[in-house]
Design a protein around this motif. Sequence first.
Motif, PDB file in Angstrom:
ATOM      1  N   UNK A 108      41.181  58.766  16.369  1.00 20.68           N
ATOM      2  CA  UNK A 108      40.572  59.850  17.158  1.00 20.68           C
ATOM      3  C   UNK A 108      41.607  60.899  17.538  1.00 20.68           C
ATOM      4  N   UNK A 109      42.642  61.072  16.707  1.00 21.70           N
ATOM      5  CA  UNK A 109      43.737  61.977  17.058  1.00 21.70           C
ATOM      6  C   UNK A 109      43.353  63.455  16.983  1.00 21.70           C
ATOM      7  N   UNK A 110      42.175  63.775  16.442  1.00 24.95           N
ATOM      8  CA  UNK A 110      41.743  65.179  16.359  1.00 24.95           C
ATOM      9  C   UNK A 110      40.630  65.487  17.359  1.00 24.95           C
ATOM     10  N   UNK A 111      40.470  64.647  18.383  1.00 26.34           N
ATOM     11  CA  UNK A 111      39.354  64.798  19.324  1.00 26.34           C
ATOM     12  C   UNK A 111      39.415  66.123  20.083  1.00 26.34           C
ATOM     13  N   UNK A 112      40.605  66.501  20.563  1.00 22.78           N
ATOM     14  CA  UNK A 112      40.719  67.748  21.312  1.00 22.78           C
ATOM     15  C   UNK A 112      40.400  68.954  20.429  1.00 22.78           C
ATOM     16  N   UNK A 113      40.903  68.955  19.209  1.00 21.22           N
ATOM     17  CA  UNK A 113      40.608  70.056  18.281  1.00 21.22           C
ATOM     18  C   UNK A 113      39.109  70.172  18.041  1.00 21.22           C
ATOM     19  N   UNK A 114      38.464  69.013  17.820  1.00 21.20           N
ATOM     20  CA  UNK A 114      37.018  69.023  17.555  1.00 21.20           C
ATOM     21  C   UNK A 114      36.257  69.535  18.773  1.00 21.20           C
TER      22      UNK A 114
END
Length: 351
Positions: A172-178
Amino acid sequence: ATGAMTGVTFGTLAGFVVLACLYFRHKKTIYTGMDKTQPVRSRRQILLELIKIAIPITISASVFTLTNLTDTALVGIRLDSIKEYLQETPVELFGRYTGKAVTMYNMPPTLVTSLCLALVPAVARAFTLGNKREVRDTAQQALKMTTMFALPCAVGMAALAPPILQLLFGTADAALMLRLLCPAILFVSLVLVCNSLLQATGNVWIPVVNILFAGIVKVVVNWILVGIPSININGAAVGTTSCYFVYMSLNLFYVMKITKANPFRGLLKSLIAVAVMGVAAWGVYALGDALLPGDGRIIVGVKLVAGIGVGAVVYGMLLLATGAICKEDILVLPKGETIAALLQKMKLLKG
């Protein structure tokens, strides 16, 4: 990567073959009932008219490609300028952004394309016949249905971004970007519909001019924010969202001016419904996380399906309870008559 591109190529070829077969099967009946008394234009005239229409429409349809090219051209340069302050390489950050966050946010607007394809002939016909009321009503309903579809997609994806990414990508390392991209789901969806409405009314160059202004916003925001070490790649997501907000706002202004449609009708009820939906979906997932801890894909999938399912039911029930959706809205959906009859039988829909 080569296999993925090959799949796209053969998938497109298969789509062409299916359409060609359908055309030759119905070739004799396609033009039945067409008015043959109209003056015949030469092939040269028809070709020139097609080119005049095709060029701006093609540019408008390339909106995703243009924003991706902007990211490719600028983000790498700006990340490289601050690489000594980053814990990861620019390539890793950019790959996470494009491969995960952008991929997920692109999915809901793609489904809106089918609505756009159906919208153009109906609006173009009414506009040509001078039926202003039909143009207004069709445009208003299209904008309303798009908002009612895109809003829960944006809010749901933002609320459940970590488990969605965990399920699909194992991290879930791209959660903030998403989450930063999620508002753009609504903006892009409305952009696509507005483009179709403007093109159907003969205003094919307005979306092209608007995208130029939106593109300038994208370049400026990308250049400033991505170059700030504490923001880095997240600035690209903010730039995309800002770009489409400007594009949507300009398009809506002209759609309202030309069609007299009111895109804000029933918006408050939809916002209330989607806010409650987001809380319900997140709450169910959090409850499931407490009862069934673990980050394995199967466990995450079960909790995610439960959260999305409850959220969808809550959203639908609130739309019906508040009157945000009516029988006319249901009828435009596939199997709309059947759905409307069932809801009326259950006393959930008036009319």
